[in-house]
Design a protein around this motif. Structure first.
Motif, mmCIF file in Angstrom:
data_model
loop_
_atom_site.group_PDB
_atom_site.id
_atom_site.type_symbol
_atom_site.label_atom_id
_atom_site.label_comp_id
_atom_site.label_asym_id
_atom_site.label_seq_id
_atom_site.Cartn_x
_atom_site.Cartn_y
_atom_site.Cartn_z
ATOM 1 N N GLN A 166 0.829 -1.202 0.000
ATOM 2 C CA GLN A 166 0.000 0.000 0.000
ATOM 3 C C GLN A 166 0.867 1.257 0.000
ATOM 4 O O GLN A 166 0.515 2.263 -0.626
ATOM 5 N N GLU A 184 3.846 1.395 -1.361
ATOM 6 C CA GLU A 184 4.433 1.445 -2.699
ATOM 7 C C GLU A 184 3.416 1.960 -3.716
ATOM 8 O O GLU A 184 3.762 2.724 -4.625
ATOM 9 N N ALA A 185 2.145 1.559 -3.530
ATOM 10 C CA ALA A 185 1.102 2.043 -4.443
ATOM 11 C C ALA A 185 0.881 3.540 -4.270
ATOM 12 O O ALA A 185 0.690 4.274 -5.257
#
Length: 221
Positions: free
Chosen positions: A121, A123-124
């Motif tokens: 999450q 990284e997103a």
């Protein structure tokens, strides 16, 4: 055992019991408030990536999590003044110790909740242009606090019970007042039974609320 209960003689001191209960509530919620601040600061230090800050925070946590609260109270009231070359009020020592103690546990609750969130999450969020602060504030923390809530409530209930130990340094909480009433009436069974009843009356709704919150969160997951 032919014992005659006599709550009337003890109940004449109802004002002392209520005052002691009020002091217990003040120390409970005061230490929880300070403990949350300490806990978040310690958690931030542990997750900061700084070896120095993380090391200091870890040492603080281990000291307060690995020594009994009673020992900490006695140390801050009797030993700490020798280090600073002065005296410390018993009420200040009690609030300071309780806050540092519960803050160490809150820090681990918060840290555990945050690291439990899937790294994907973060990284997103970075992939769509969010800064680390934005992803933490908007994505990670809301989920982490939801996961931390049951443990936070349970630790706070434990903290309510822990405040009874401040009586050893003569803070006039509920346990201290029960001892005072016993000294006046010589009715230990009634004095301490009434004290226990007041603790149950305060804590039972809180434990039930903690169970309800945990069930609700489990269902929503």
């Amino acid at each position: 055992m032919n014992y005659t209960w006599d709550f009337h003689s003890v109940w004449q001191y109802w004002d002392l019991f209520l005052w002691g209960l009020w002091i217990t509530v003040v120390y409970t919620f005061g230490s929880i408030l300070f403990g949350v601040v300490i806990g978040f600061a310690t958690c931030a230090a542990r997750l900061s990536g700084s070896r120095l800050l993380g090391g200091i925070a870890r040492v603080y946590q281990e000291i307060f999590r690995c020594t009994p609260l009673l020992v900490q109270l006695l140390w801050f009231y009797y030993a700490f003044p020798l280090l600073i070359g002065g005296s410390i009020d018993n009420r200040v020592a009690a609030m300071l110790t309780l806050s540092l103690y519960v803050g160490a546990f809150y820090a681990e609750i918060f840290r555990g909740a945050i690291v439990s969130i899937d790294r994907g999450q973060r990284e997103a969020a970075a992939a769509i242009g969010m800064s680390s602060w934005q992803s933490m504030n908007r994505i990670i923390l809301p989920q982490a606090m939801k996961r931390a809530l049951p443990s936070f409530i349970n630790q706070s209930v434990i903290q309510f019970k822990n405040t009874s130990l401040v009586s050893v340094i003569s803070v006039a909480d509920l346990a201290y007042m029960a001892a005072v009433v016993n000294g006046q009436t010589y009715r230990p069974l009634e004095s301490y039974t009434l004290m226990a009843g007041l603790y149950i009356a305060m804590l039972l709704p809180l434990t039930q609320a903690a169970d309800w919150v945990e069930r609700r969160l489990r269902v929503s997951d």
